[in-house]
Design a protein around this motif. Structure first.
Motif, PDB file in Angstrom:
ATOM      1  N   SER A  17      -2.154   5.776  -5.295  1.00 17.87           N
ATOM      2  CA  SER A  17      -1.156   5.713  -4.320  1.00 17.87           C
ATOM      3  C   SER A  17      -1.651   6.287  -3.184  1.00 17.87           C
ATOM      4  O   SER A  17      -1.323   5.835  -1.818  1.00 17.87           O
ATOM      5  N   ILE A  18      -2.595   7.260  -3.165  1.00 18.04           N
ATOM      6  CA  ILE A  18      -2.935   7.983  -1.699  1.00 18.04           C
ATOM      7  C   ILE A  18      -4.146   6.938  -1.218  1.00 18.04           C
ATOM      8  O   ILE A  18      -4.131   6.647  -0.061  1.00 18.04           O
ATOM      9  N   LEU A  19      -5.203   6.448  -2.302  1.00 20.59           N
ATOM     10  CA  LEU A  19      -6.148   5.556  -1.883  1.00 20.59           C
ATOM     11  C   LEU A  19      -5.253   4.252  -0.754  1.00 20.59           C
ATOM     12  O   LEU A  19      -6.283   3.846   0.007  1.00 20.59           O
ATOM     13  N   ARG A  20      -4.251   3.828  -1.225  1.00 22.74           N
ATOM     14  CA  ARG A  20      -3.800   2.726  -0.648  1.00 22.74           C
ATOM     15  C   ARG A  20      -3.589   2.998   0.864  1.00 22.74           C
ATOM     16  O   ARG A  20      -3.253   2.119   1.676  1.00 22.74           O
ATOM     17  N   TRP A  21      -3.808   4.144   1.349  1.00 25.87           N
ATOM     18  CA  TRP A  21      -3.640   4.350   2.883  1.00 25.87           C
ATOM     19  C   TRP A  21      -4.959   4.953   3.416  1.00 25.87           C
ATOM     20  O   TRP A  21      -4.840   5.177   4.695  1.00 25.87           O
ATOM     21  N   VAL A  22      -5.981   5.086   2.593  1.00 24.47           N
ATOM     22  CA  VAL A  22      -7.153   5.510   3.158  1.00 24.47           C
ATOM     23  C   VAL A  22      -8.065   4.189   3.905  1.00 24.47           C
ATOM     24  O   VAL A  22      -8.450   3.293   2.839  1.00 24.47           O
ATOM     25  N   PRO A  23      -8.089   4.086   4.803  1.00 29.79           N
ATOM     26  CA  PRO A  23      -8.913   2.914   5.465  1.00 29.79           C
ATOM     27  C   PRO A  23     -10.259   2.747   5.370  1.00 29.79           C
ATOM     28  O   PRO A  23     -11.206   2.135   6.369  1.00 29.79           O
TER      29      PRO A  23
ATOM     30  N   LEU B  72       6.607  -3.975  15.047  1.00 38.78           N
ATOM     31  CA  LEU B  72       7.096  -5.230  13.945  1.00 38.78           C
ATOM     32  C   LEU B  72       6.478  -4.944  12.771  1.00 38.78           C
ATOM     33  O   LEU B  72       5.314  -5.075  12.816  1.00 38.78           O
ATOM     34  N   ASP B  73       7.224  -4.862  11.782  1.00 37.64           N
ATOM     35  CA  ASP B  73       6.410  -4.823  10.340  1.00 37.64           C
ATOM     36  C   ASP B  73       7.084  -5.736   9.413  1.00 37.64           C
ATOM     37  O   ASP B  73       8.115  -5.888   9.081  1.00 37.64           O
ATOM     38  N   THR B  74       6.100  -6.675   8.913  1.00 37.30           N
ATOM     39  CA  THR B  74       6.686  -7.588   8.077  1.00 37.30           C
ATOM     40  C   THR B  74       5.429  -7.465   6.648  1.00 37.30           C
ATOM     41  O   THR B  74       5.294  -8.192   5.997  1.00 37.30           O
ATOM     42  N   ARG B  75       5.290  -6.059   6.481  1.00 35.95           N
ATOM     43  CA  ARG B  75       4.714  -5.956   5.260  1.00 35.95           C
ATOM     44  C   ARG B  75       5.507  -5.492   3.858  1.00 35.95           C
ATOM     45  O   ARG B  75       4.724  -4.980   2.924  1.00 35.95           O
ATOM     46  N   GLY B  76       6.540  -6.028   3.808  1.00 34.77           N
ATOM     47  CA  GLY B  76       7.212  -5.891   2.775  1.00 34.77           C
ATOM     48  C   GLY B  76       8.236  -4.429   2.604  1.00 34.77           C
ATOM     49  O   GLY B  76       7.727  -3.470   2.917  1.00 34.77           O
ATOM     50  N   ARG B  77       9.277  -4.723   2.181  1.00 39.02           N
ATOM     51  CA  ARG B  77      10.131  -3.573   1.751  1.00 39.02           C
ATOM     52  C   ARG B  77      10.789  -3.808   0.419  1.00 39.02           C
ATOM     53  O   ARG B  77      10.808  -5.064  -0.114  1.00 39.02           O
ATOM     54  N   PRO B  78      11.128  -2.895  -0.443  1.00 37.10           N
ATOM     55  CA  PRO B  78      11.574  -1.714   0.138  1.00 37.10           C
ATOM     56  C   PRO B  78      10.162  -0.725   0.308  1.00 37.10           C
ATOM     57  O   PRO B  78      10.122   0.330   0.928  1.00 37.10           O
ATOM     58  N   GLY B  79       9.008  -1.324  -0.557  1.00 33.74           N
ATOM     59  CA  GLY B  79       7.971  -0.437   0.035  1.00 33.74           C
ATOM     60  C   GLY B  79       6.821  -1.365   0.498  1.00 33.74           C
ATOM     61  O   GLY B  79       6.720  -2.366   0.098  1.00 33.74           O
ATOM     62  N   VAL B  80       6.044  -0.739   1.511  1.00 37.64           N
ATOM     63  CA  VAL B  80       4.897  -1.419   2.173  1.00 37.64           C
ATOM     64  C   VAL B  80       3.973  -1.808   1.186  1.00 37.64           C
ATOM     65  O   VAL B  80       3.494  -0.919   0.173  1.00 37.64           O
ATOM     66  N   GLN B  81       3.529  -3.196   0.998  1.00 35.23           N
ATOM     67  CA  GLN B  81       2.736  -3.548   0.021  1.00 35.23           C
ATOM     68  C   GLN B  81       1.008  -3.739   0.598  1.00 35.23           C
ATOM     69  O   GLN B  81       0.930  -4.235   1.561  1.00 35.23           O
ATOM     70  N   VAL B  82       0.402  -2.944  -0.048  1.00 39.08           N
ATOM     71  CA  VAL B  82      -0.948  -2.882   0.152  1.00 39.08           C
ATOM     72  C   VAL B  82      -1.803  -3.427  -0.896  1.00 39.08           C
ATOM     73  O   VAL B  82      -1.785  -2.792  -2.163  1.00 39.08           O
ATOM     74  N   PRO B  83      -2.796  -4.513  -0.453  1.00 38.22           N
ATOM     75  CA  PRO B  83      -3.511  -4.953  -1.762  1.00 38.22           C
ATOM     76  C   PRO B  83      -4.509  -3.762  -2.024  1.00 38.22           C
ATOM     77  O   PRO B  83      -5.211  -3.175  -1.223  1.00 38.22           O
ATOM     78  N   MET B  84      -4.503  -3.732  -3.216  1.00 37.51           N
ATOM     79  CA  MET B  84      -5.577  -2.677  -3.883  1.00 37.51           C
ATOM     80  C   MET B  84      -7.022  -3.337  -4.308  1.00 37.51           C
ATOM     81  O   MET B  84      -7.625  -2.541  -4.731  1.00 37.51           O
ATOM     82  N   ASP B  85      -7.300  -4.521  -4.019  1.00 43.83           N
ATOM     83  CA  ASP B  85      -8.614  -4.639  -4.452  1.00 43.83           C
ATOM     84  C   ASP B  85      -9.526  -4.878  -3.055  1.00 43.83           C
ATOM     85  O   ASP B  85      -9.179  -3.949  -2.134  1.00 43.83           O
ATOM     86  N   GLU B  86     -10.506  -5.779  -3.074  1.00 44.64           N
ATOM     87  CA  GLU B  86     -11.368  -5.622  -1.852  1.00 44.64           C
ATOM     88  C   GLU B  86     -10.800  -5.822  -0.544  1.00 44.64           C
ATOM     89  O   GLU B  86     -11.421  -5.564   0.280  1.00 44.64           O
ATOM     90  N   ARG B  87      -9.565  -6.292  -0.799  1.00 45.73           N
ATOM     91  CA  ARG B  87      -8.900  -6.525   0.576  1.00 45.73           C
ATOM     92  C   ARG B  87      -8.324  -5.243   1.367  1.00 45.73           C
ATOM     93  O   ARG B  87      -7.791  -5.436   2.504  1.00 45.73           O
ATOM     94  N   ARG B  88      -8.129  -4.374   0.461  1.00 47.82           N
ATOM     95  CA  ARG B  88      -7.669  -2.932   0.945  1.00 47.82           C
ATOM     96  C   ARG B  88      -8.230  -2.519   2.242  1.00 47.82           C
ATOM     97  O   ARG B  88      -7.453  -2.366   3.169  1.00 47.82           O
ATOM     98  N   VAL B  89      -9.533  -2.385   2.263  1.00 49.59           N
ATOM     99  CA  VAL B  89     -10.118  -1.610   3.536  1.00 49.59           C
ATOM    100  C   VAL B  89      -9.884  -2.753   4.812  1.00 49.59           C
ATOM    101  O   VAL B  89      -9.560  -2.069   5.979  1.00 49.59           O
ATOM    102  N   PRO B  90     -10.172  -3.956   4.750  1.00 46.83           N
ATOM    103  CA  PRO B  90     -10.100  -4.914   5.925  1.00 46.83           C
ATOM    104  C   PRO B  90      -8.485  -4.913   6.380  1.00 46.83           C
ATOM    105  O   PRO B  90      -8.077  -4.856   7.622  1.00 46.83           O
ATOM    106  N   THR B  91      -7.656  -4.946   5.328  1.00 49.72           N
ATOM    107  CA  THR B  91      -6.301  -4.907   5.733  1.00 49.72           C
ATOM    108  C   THR B  91      -5.694  -3.623   6.426  1.00 49.72           C
ATOM    109  O   THR B  91      -5.152  -3.732   7.446  1.00 49.72           O
ATOM    110  N   LEU B  92      -6.089  -2.710   5.710  1.00 47.11           N
ATOM    111  CA  LEU B  92      -5.740  -1.275   6.524  1.00 47.11           C
ATOM    112  C   LEU B  92      -6.281  -1.196   7.926  1.00 47.11           C
ATOM    113  O   LEU B  92      -5.877  -0.797   8.757  1.00 47.11           O
ATOM    114  N   THR B  93      -7.540  -1.545   7.926  1.00 47.76           N
ATOM    115  CA  THR B  93      -8.249  -1.390   9.345  1.00 47.76           C
ATOM    116  C   THR B  93      -7.620  -2.611  10.331  1.00 47.76           C
ATOM    117  O   THR B  93      -7.538  -2.018  11.533  1.00 47.76           O
TER     118      THR B  93
END
Lengths: 462, 601, 375
Positions: free
Chosen positions: B330-336, B570-591
Motif C-alpha cells: 500500500s505504501i509502495l503504490r505512492w512511491v514514484p 480534476l481527478d478521475t482516478r477512481g473512487r472510493p479509493g484511488v486506483q494505482v496499477p501495481m505492475d510495471e505501469r506504477r512508476v510511469p503512472t505516478l510520474t
C-alpha cells in the motif's frame, strides 16, 4: 446475487402470461393420458359397443363390425398389421424393447394384441391384449430386475389384429387363463410373423433431457462442494448484508441496555412446518447471543411440542455461550393452542414485561398485525420474518425489520457462519439464478413461438 | 466564563505540546482580528526543568521580541492590555504535554452505551486506551487483568439508559473495583472515575467505587436509547483534567492560575474550532491533524460532531506501525520510483528510532509523503467506522420500505456531502510545496463531488479553538484569514468507473477570461491554476450513468468553483479509493500525476 | 525542531550512572541512603495481587442474587482452598441441596448481591527489584524504591529488545564491520554478553539463543527480522518486555552499519568485565535508550546525589554522526553552524550545520539529522 430480488423475479415470473400458457398445455397432456386409461378400463368390462363408439371408428367400419357381431362363425379375420419392428430404445437400460407396426390400411382391427416368446416357435405369452386401433407402438418390459438378471439375448414378438367380437367370444367361453385365451385369439386372428429383438442396454443415457438433468444435479452438487471447501479453507464466502439479521444483535444490545428481556415468537404452526423449523434453528443462535449479553429471552409458544423443543434449544444456546447458570426454563412459555388466546397472552407479556426487542420468526396468520402493533406501541425494536406472503405487508409496516420469504431460511446460516450451511445457502442461490434465468429465457422463447426450452425441460422431466 | 468579548483587544495563546510550546498573538487591528506574531520554544515539562511555564515564557519572549509588545512581566504573563503595546487582555492555553489525556471507558453494550461513552471521551480530547463492555468477548478476569495493566488518567463509566439495566452496570463497576486501578502519574491520588450511566444505579456505584476512587456523577450519556447527552460528561472530563491530571504535572498549577479560561486538551480545542466553523458557515467539514505518534480526525456532518484518535498512526514514533497496518504494498503504490523493499523497511525503522530527523533528499521526502498518505487513509477509515448513527433505535417504516430496509449504524461521513477538508500537522502544514499537501489529502481522503481543501498554515487551530470559546466571531475571522490556506478544490466523480469509457466532461470558465471544455478519461489527474478569488462558473458532467458529482448519478452539476494556492484538481482516478496499477505501469503512472501537479522539483 | 531528542547517545568511559529502582506497586524498600549495594542485591520487594477469579455463585445455586449473603458459608476476606464450599442452599429435608465451590485457592475479594458474583483472589505473587548495578544508594523513595548511583562506563544503544540482564563482556573476533553469524558464537559464550560487529543475522541471533547467550551488543539488525523473531511487528518503539531468550542492543540502527569506532573501542577494552545491560527502549517523550553499564568498582562511589548538568546543544568542533540518508552512520566534526534556514534537495527549509566528515567530505545537512557523540 441478492436473494430478495430473486424472490421478486420468481414471483413475477410466476405471474407472467407465458407461465400461465404452459399450464393448460400440461393439462391437455394429462387429459390424453387419462382417456387412454379410461379406454382400457372400458374394454375390460367387455362392452365393445360403448368402446367402439367412444373410439370414433370410421362410419363404414362401424357397420361392418355390427354385421360381424354375433356368433363365432360370424367373426371374420382382419388382415394383420405390417412392418412390425422390434428395437431396443436408444438410451436403454436393457430392460425394454420398443415395438412398432403399421395397421392394414383397408380394414381396421378392433384391437391389437402383442405376444412374446423366447424362440420363434413359442410358447407365446400374451403381453397385452387390448391395444386400440390407433395405437401402433408398444414398449415391452422384458425384465423387472434392474441388474438384468435372466434377461435373454433375444425375444420374439408377434402382433395380432383381433377382429371385432372376438374378445367377447373369448369372454363368453370363459377363457380366463392367459395361455388358453391367447391360444383362442391366435387361432381366430391374423398375426404378423415373429420378429426378433435384442434388448441391448447402454451404460450412459445420452438423451438431451437426461443430460440436462444430470448437468443440473452435478452443478448443484459441485457448487455445494466448492463453496463448502472455500468456506472451510477460510475464504470469505460473501453473503450480502441483511439488515434485518444484523438488527437481531442490535436488538439484543438494546434489551441489555434497557434491562428488559427479548421476546421471541416462533410462529403458531406445528413443529414440522418448515418455517417453524427454521425459526427454532434461529432461536438457538439468538439465545446464544442473548446469553453472551447476559440478558433474558422470553419465548412464547402456541404448540406444546414447539415449547419443549424451543426450551431445549434455548438451554443449548446458554450452554454454548458459556453461561449455563443464567438459563431459566420458566422463560420459555406455552400460552395456548388457540390462535387468539395465544395472541392475547403474548400481547399481555409485551405490555407487562415490556420487552425491548420482539422477534417474530415463523409462520403467522391473522395475529401478525395484532402482535406487531402492540410491540410498536410498546416501543420495542421489532424484527419479523415469515414466508407467509399474506402477512408480510403487516409486518413490513409495523416492524423495524422484516425478513421476506426466503431470507427467513437464510438466517441460521448467516448467523452461525457454519461453512456447510453457508455453502448450501450460496449454492441454492445460484440454482435460483439458474431457475430464474430459465424462466426468463423460456418465457421469451415461448412468446416468440419457440418451444425448445419447454421441450428441453419436458424431456428432462421424463 | 464571564468575559465580555467586546472588551478584548489582544490575546496571547499557547499550546504546550509534548515537544514544543507554541505561542501565538491575536490582535484587533485596523483590518479586524488577525494573528500577528508567533514564537516557539521547547516544552519544559520533563527533567531537568520540570516546569511547563518556563517553556511558555520562552515562547512568549520570542513573540515579545518579534512584536515589540510586552508580554512577559518578570515570571508572569502581563495582563490586561495596558495600551501602547504593553500586556495582553487575555491569556489562554491548551495542553497535550505528557501524552495528553488518557482514558479508559466502560459501558454495557459495545456499540451502544460504551460507544456513547467513548464519543464523550474522544470529544473531550482524550485518548481512549481501552473500552470495556459486557460483550467485548473478554472474560471478567481478562478484563480485570487488562485494567490493572492500564494506567489511565481517569475512567469514564456509562451503561444502561435511565431506568434500564442495573446488573450489567454494577458488574462492570465491580470489575473495576476488583482491579483497583491506579493513576498513570502515581502519587497518593485516587483515580478519578466519572459515572455517566443509568441514574438509578448511582447508590450501588457509590457503594462499590467510592472508597477506591475519586468518584463523580454526571448525567447519563445515553438517557434514552434514541438520544445521547455527551455535554455533561465532556465538561466533567475537562474539569477533572484540570484538577487532577494537570495539577500533578509540573508547573501546571501556575499555568492554570495565569490562564483566563480553563486550559483545554489540545484536541478538544481543535474540535471546537472545527465545530465553530461548520456552524458559522453551515458546511460539512473534515479536519485532520497528523502528528508524530497519533492522527486525529474530526468531522462535522449535519451538526453531528465526531472525533477519533488513531493512536498508532503517526509520522515518527508510530511510523513503523503505519507500515505494519497498511502493508508495504500500500505504501509502495505512492512511491514514484523503484525501491528495494528491505531497504525501505530499514529506512522506516530508522525513522521510528530517530523520530526527529528531516527528509533531506527528494527520495526520502517522497517516501515520507507516501507513508503519510497511508496514515491519513487508515485514520480516515477508522473515523468513518466510528462516526455512525446511533444503534438500538426503533424505526418507523412504511410498506414502501419493503425492499429498502436500511440497516442501522451507517456512517455519517458522506463524502459527496463534504464541503471542506482541513489538514494540519507537520507533514501537511510544512510540506515544501503546497501542492504536495493537496495531493496527499486528495489521495488519502478521496473526496467525491466538489470539495475544498485547505491546510492549517502554522498549526494554530488549538489556539483558535480556545479563543472561540471566548470570542467565536473573532476566532473564525482569524481562522479564515490567517490560519487556513485554501489549496484549492478537488472535483471527482463518485462511483465505480468503467475504465474504457470517458468519465467526466468539464466546461468551465478559466481565470483571465478563457474557458475550457474537455472530456477526461479514466486515471487522469489535472490541475487548473486558479486562485481563491477566482469564481469560476462551470458545468461538470459525469459521462457514465453510475457516476455522481453531487447532483445524483449521471446528472451534471453547475456550480461556481474556486481555486486556491494550488488550483482546481480534476481527478478521475477512481473512487472510493484511488486506483494505482501495481505492475510495471506504477512508476510511469505516478510520474505522470506528479508532473501534472508539479509536485516535485 | 525541539531539542529533546537531539541529545546524542552517551558513549563514555567515565560517567555517573543513576538508576531508578522502583516497584510496579507500593511495597517495602530494604535499603537506606548511603548503603553500598551489589548488582544482584534485592533493594525493594512487594507482592502483586494475585489473579482474580469471578464466579456467579447465585446462578450456581439457582437463587436470587439478593439472597446470596444468606447462603454464603464464607465472608469477604476469608481465605478458601480450592473446592472448598463457598455457599450452599439448605434444600428440602436434607435433599436437593445445591452448593458452590471455590474454583481456586485464595481469599474472597467481594460478594455481590446485585449480580450474584463472588470474586476470589488467588495468592499474591512476590515481586523483587534488585540493584541492577554495583553502587551506592543515594535516594530512597519510600514505598517505591531507591536510586542507585555509581561511577561507570556507559554506552547507550539506539534500539533494543528484551529486559535487564547481567553478564561478562565477551568480544568476538574481527572488527567493527564484522557480520555476526553462527560461526562467531561459541559454547563458552553462554551466560555472557557478546559484543561486536556491524550486523547480526537472524541465524546468528537464533544460535545465540540456543547457546544461552545473555545479551548481544552489535551495530545493526534488519527491521524485517524483528517480526521473524517476535512473531509481531514492533510498530511503536516501546520495548523491554519481549521474551526473546536474550537481550539485544543495536548501537547504530536498522541495516548493516559498522559500530561507531568509539563505542567499539570502549567495549573491546572491557573484555571479561561484568556488565549490566538493558534492552528497554522508549522513543516518546521521556526517552529511554538501551544501555550497557560497567561500574568502576574500584572507585569510591559518592553518597551525594549527582545532579547532571543541563544538556547543551551542538557546537563547532563537536563530533557528530549522521542519522538520516544520505549521511547515515557517517561520522564527522562540526565545522560551522550557519544561522539562516537553507533549502535541502527536498526543498525542505531547515536549520543546518556544516560537517567535515572523516572521509574528507564537507557537507551541509539539517541539524535534526545528526546526533552528537558524547565522550
Amino acid at each position: 446475487m441478492t436473494a430478495r430480488w430473486l424472490t421478486l423475479l420468481f414471483l413475477l415470473a410466476l405471474a407472467s402470461p407465458a407461465f400461465a400458457d404452459s399450464a393448460p398445455s400440461d393439462a391437455a397432456n394429462s387429459d390424453d393420458d387419462d382417456s387412454s386409461v379410461i379406454g382400457v378400463g372400458n374394454d375390460s368390462a367387455g362392452d365393445d359397443d360403448d368402446s367402439a363408439a367412444g373410439l370414433e371408428a370410421p362410419p363404414g367400419l362401424m357397420e361392418a363390425a355390427a354385421v360381424a357381431e354375433g356368433s363365432m362363425a360370424d367373426v371374420v379375420k382382419v388382415p394383420a398389421p405390417t412392418e412390425l419392428t422390434v428395437t431396443a430404445p436408444k438410451h436403454n437400460s436393457g430392460l425394454n424393447l420398443d415395438l412398432s407396426w403399421t395397421p392394414h390400411p383397408d380394414v381396421e382391427a378392433a384391437r391389437f394384441t402383442v405376444a412374446r416368446a423366447e424362440s420363434p416357435d413359442g410358447p407365446w405369452e400374451m403381453r397385452v391384449e387390448d391395444l386400440t386401433p390407433d395405437i401402433t407402438t408398444y414398449t415391452d418390459k422384458v425384465a423387472e430386475d434392474p441388474l438384468n438378471k435372466g434377461v435373454r439375448d433375444q425375444y420374439y414378438y408377434r402382433v395380432l389384429a383381433l377382429p371385432r367380437g372376438l374378445r367377447a367370444q373369448a369372454d363368453e367361453a370363459n377363457l380366463t387363463k392367459p395361455a388358453d385365451r391367447f391360444a383362442f385369439l391366435d387361432a381366430h386372428a391374423n398375426s404378423t410373423p415373429a420378429i426378433a429383438g435384442e434388448p441391448k442396454g447402454v451404460w450412459l443415457n445420452t438423451s438431451v433431457g437426461f443430460l440436462l438433468m444430470a448437468l443440473i444435479v452435478l452443478t448443484v452438487g459441485g457448487l455445494m462442494f466448492w463453496f463448502t471447501d472455500r468456506a472451510r479453507k477460510g475464504k470469505e464466502v460473501f453473503i450480502r448484508r441483511i439488515p434485518g439479521i444484523d438488527a437481531i444483535e442490535e436488538g439484543i444490545g438494546r434489551a441489555t441496555e434497557m434491562g428488559k428481556p427479548v421476546l421471541y415468537v416462533p410462529g403458531i404452526d406445528e413443529l414440522q412446518d418448515i418455517q417453524t423449523i427454521a425459526s427454532v434453528l434461529i432461536l438457538g443462535e439468538v439465545s446464544k447471543k442473548v446469553a453472551e449479553y447476559q440478558s433474558d429471552i422470553i419465548v412464547t409458544c402456541c404448540i406444546p411440542l414447539v415449547r419443549e423443543v424451543a426450551d431445549e434449544v434455548v438451554k443449548a444456546g446458554y450452554y454454548q455461550a458459556g453461561y449455563p447458570d443464567a438459563y431459566r426454563s420458566t422463560n420459555t412459555r406455552f400460552i395456548s393452542s388457540e390462535q387468539f388466546a395465544f395472541c392475547a397472552g403474548t400481547n399481555g407479556i409485551i405490555l407487562r414485561e415490556k420487552p425491548a426487542t420482539n422477534i417474530y420468526l415463523g409462520r403467522f396468520f391473522a395475529e401478525s398485525l395484532i402482535l406487531a402493533e402492540t410491540g410498536f406501541v410498546n416501543k420495542s425494536i421489532q424484527i419479523a420474518g415469515t414466508a407467509e406472503a399474506t402477512q408480510l405487508p403487516f409486518f413490513i409496516a409495523a416492524c423495524d425489520y422484516t425478513l421476506i420469504g426466503e431470507e427467513l431460511f437464510a438466517v441460521s446460516a448467516y448467523l452461525s457462519g457454519d461453512p456447510r450451511l453457508v455453502s448450501s445457502l450460496k449454492a441454492s442461490d445460484w440454482i435460483k439464478v439458474f431457475c430464474v434465468a430459465s424462466i426468463i429465457v423460456g418465457t421469451l422463447a415461448g412468446s416468440f413461438g419457440m418451444d425448445f426450452v419447454v421441450q428441453l425441460f419436458t424431456a428432462a422431466g421424463h | 466564563m464571564s468575559i465580555d468579548p467586546s472588551t478584548i483587544r489582544s490575546v496571547l495563546a499557547t499550546d504546550c505540546g509534548s515537544t514544543t510550546t507554541k505561542a501565538v498573538l491575536f490582535e484587533l487591528t485596523d483590518d479586524g482580528w488577525r494573528q500577528t506574531y508567533r514564537g516557539e520554544a521547547p516544552t519544559t515539562v520533563e527533567a531537568p526543568f520540570e516546569d511547563v511555564t518556563r517553556g511558555v515564557l520562552n515562547a512568549a519572549m520570542e513573540v515579545q521580541e518579534l512584536s515589540g509588545r510586552t508580554l512577559v512581566d518578570g515570571d508572569q504573563i502581563k495582563t490586561p492590555d495596558q495600551g501602547d503595546r504593553d500586556g495582553v487582555d487575555l491569556y489562554i492555553s491548551t495542553s497535550s504535554a505528557g501524552g495528553g489525556l488518557q482514558l479508559v471507558v466502560g459501558g454495557v453494550v459495545r456499540s451502544m452505551t460504551a460507544e456513547s461513552a467513548m464519543r464523550a471521551a474522544l470529544g473531550a480530547g482524550a485518548i481512549v486506551m481501552d473500552t470495556f463492555a459486557t460483550n467485548d468477548k473478554r472474560k471478567p478476569h481478562e478484563q480485570i487483568e487488562r485494567i490493572r495493566q492500564l494506567r489511565p488518567d481517569m475512567i469514564l463509566l456509562a451503561g444502561g439508559i435511565n431506568g434500564g439495566t442495573v446488573k450489567h452496570v454494577v458488574a462492570i463497576a465491580e470489575m473495576i473495583a476488583a482491579a483497583r486501578p491506579r493513576t498513570r502519574l502515581g502519587g497518593g491520588f485516587n483515580l478519578p472515575i466519572i459515572y455517566g450511566g443509568n441514574s438509578a444505579v448511582r447508590p450501588q456505584i457509590e457503594e462499590r467505587l467510592k472508597d477506591l476512587s475519586d468518584l463523580s456523577m454526571v448525567e447519563n450519556v445515553r438517557p434514552i436509547m434514541e438520544e445521547e447527552n455527551l455535554g455533561p460528561a465532556r465538561d466533567k472530563i475537562h474539569d477533572l483534567f484540570m484538577e487532577h491530571v494537570m495539577a500533578q504535572a509540573p508547573g501546571y498549577d501556575k499555568l492554570m492560575d495565569w490562564a483566563d479560561v480553563p486550559i483545554m486538551p489540545t484536541p478538544a480545542a481543535v474540535g471546537m474550532i472545527i465545530q465553530t466553523i461548520a456552524k458559522q458557515r453551515n458546511i460539512n467539514v473534515v479536519g485532520v491533524d497528523i502528528g508524530g505518534a497519533t492522527t486525529d480526525v474530526f468531522s462535522v456532518f449535519d451538526d453531528a460532531f465526531n472525533r477519533t484518535v488513531s493512536a498508532n498512526l503517526g509520522m515518527s514514533y508510530s511510523i513503523s506501525n503505519v507500515l505494519a497496518e497498511a502493508g508495504l504494498e500500500s505504501i509502495l503504490r505512492w512511491v514514484p520510483f523503484p525501491i528495494d523493499e528491505k531497504g525501505l523497511r530499514n529506512r522506516i525503522g530508522n525513522k521510528m528510532i530517530r523520530p526527529t530527523t528531516i527528509p533531506e533528499t527528494l527520495e526520502e521526502l517522497q517516501v515520507e509523503q507516501a507513508i503519510a498518505r497511508e496514515a491519513l487513509r487508515l485514520a480516515f477509515i477508522q473515523h468513518k467506522e466510528f462516526a455512525v448513527a446511533l444503534r438500538g433505535v426503533q424505526k418507523e417504516r412504511t410498506i414502501a420500505d419493503a425492499f429498502r430496509q436500511s440497516g442501522s449504524g451507517e456512517t455519517l461521513v458522506k463524502m459527496l456531502k463534504l464541503d471542506l477538508i482541513v489538514g494540519s500537522g507537520g507533514v501537511l502544514s510544512h510540506a515544501p510545496r503546497r501542492v504536495q499537501s493537496m495531493r496527499m489529502m486528495i489521495d488519502s481522503f478521496a473526496p467525491e463531488g466538489i470539495t475544498d481543501i485547505a491546510v492549517d498554515s502554522i498549526f494554530m487551530t488549538p489556539h483558535l479553538g480556545v479563543f472561540s470559546s471566548v470570542h467565536a466571531e473573532a476566532a473564525t475571522t482569524v481562522f479564515e484569514k490567517d490560519c487556513l490556506i485554501y489549496l484549492g478544490s478537488c472535483i471527482s466523480p463518485a462511483g465505480e468507473i468503467n475504465e474504457d469509457k470517458p468519465v467526466m466532461r468539464v466546461q468551465m470558465k478559466l481565470p483571465g477570461g478563457g474557458s475550457m471544455d474537455e472530456t477526461l478519461g479514466f486515471g487522469e489527474l489535472r490541475l487548473i491554476e486558479a486562485s481563491r478569488e477566482d469564481e469560476l462558473k462551470g458545468t461538470f458532467t459525469p459521462l457514465q450513468k453510475q457516476l455522481d458529482l453531487g447532483a445524483g448519478p449521471g446528472k451534471p452539476v453547475q456550480q461556481v468553483v474556486r481555486g486556491g494556492v494550488c488550483g482546481i484538481a480534476l481527478d478521475t482516478r477512481g473512487r472510493p479509493g484511488v486506483q494505482v496499477p501495481m505492475d510495471e505501469r506504477r512508476v510511469p503512472t505516478l510520474t505522470r500525476w506528479v508532473e501534472e501537479m508539479g509536485e516535485y522539483p | 525542531m525541539g531539542a529533546i531528542f537531539t541529545p546524542g547517545l552517551t558513549v563514555t568511559e567515565h560517567h555517573i550512572v543513576q538508576k531508578d529502582r522502583r516497584l510496579p506497586i507500593e511495597g517495602d524498600v530494604d535499603v537506606e541512603v548511603g548503603d553500598v549495594v551489589e548488582a544482584d542485591q534485592v533493594v525493594a520487594r512487594t507482592s502483586l495481587p494475585g489473579k482474580v477469579f469471578p464466579a456467579n455463585v447465585a446462578n450456581q445455586l439457582g437463587i436470587d442474587p439478593g439472597r446470596l449473603k444468606a447462603y454464603m458459608t464464607k465472608d469477604v476476606g476469608d481465605s478458601v482452598v480450592k473446592d472448598e464450599i463457598l455457599a450452599e442452599t439448605p434444600g428440602f429435608m436434607g435433599m436437593f441441596k445445591s452448593e458452590a465451590k471455590a474454583i481456586v485457592t485464595g481469599t474472597i475479594e467481594s460478594i455481590s448481591t446485585v449480580t450474584g458474583m463472588v470474586i476470589l483472589q488467588a495468592a499474591p505473587i512476590p515481586v523483587e527489584v534488585d540493584a541492577y548495578i554495583n553502587g551506592r544508594v543515594v535516594e530512597v523513595i519510600p514505598g517505591e524504591g531507591c536510586v542507585v548511583q555509581a561511577p561507570a562506563m556507559m554506552v547507550q544503544g539506539i534500539f533494543g529488545l528484551g529486559g535487564e540482564v547481567k553478564g561478562e563482556i565477551a568480544n568476538i573476533e574481527g572488527g567493527a564491520h564484522e557480520v555476526l553469524d553462527p560461526a562467531h558464537l561459541k559454547a563458552d559464550h553462554a551466560g555472557k554478553i557478546v559484543v561486536g560487529g556491524a550486523y547480526i543475522t537472524l541465524k546468528g541471533l537464533k544460535r545465540a539463543v540456543e547457546l544461552g547467550v545473555a545479551g548481544i551488543v552489535t551495530g545493526g539488525f534488519d527491521y524485517d527480522d524483528i517480526k521473524e523473531l517476535l512473531g509481531y511487528e514492533v510498530g511503536v518503539a516501546i520495548t523491554g518486555g519481549e521474551d526473546l531468550g536474550l537481550t539485544l542492543i543495536v548501537t547504530e540502527g536498522f541495516g548493516h552499519i559498522d559500530m561507531a569506532p568509539a563505542t567499539f573501542k570502549l567495549l573491546q577494552s572491557k573484555e571479561g568485565r561484568r556488565a549490566s545491560i538493558n534492552g528497554a527502549t522508549q522513543i516518546r517523550a521521556g526517552v529511554i535508550r538501551p544501555e550497557v553499564v560497567i561500574t568502576h568498582d574500584d572507585e569510591e562511589a559518592s553518597a551525594e546525589k549527582f545532579v547532571p548538568p543541563e544538556p547543551t546543544g551542538i557546537s563547532v568542533g563537536d563530533t557528530v554522526r549522521g542519522i538520516r540518508a544520505p549521511w547515515f552512520g557517517k561520522i564527522g566534526t562540526v565545522k560551522s553552524l550557519p544561522v539562516d534556514l537553507m533549502a535541502m534537495e527536498s526543498e525542505t527549509k531547515v536549520r543546518v550545520l556544516e560537517v567535515a566528515f572523516a572521509d574528507g567530505h564537507d557537507a551541509i545537512l539539517p541539524r535534526a539529522n545528526v546526533e552528537s557523540i558524547e565522550r
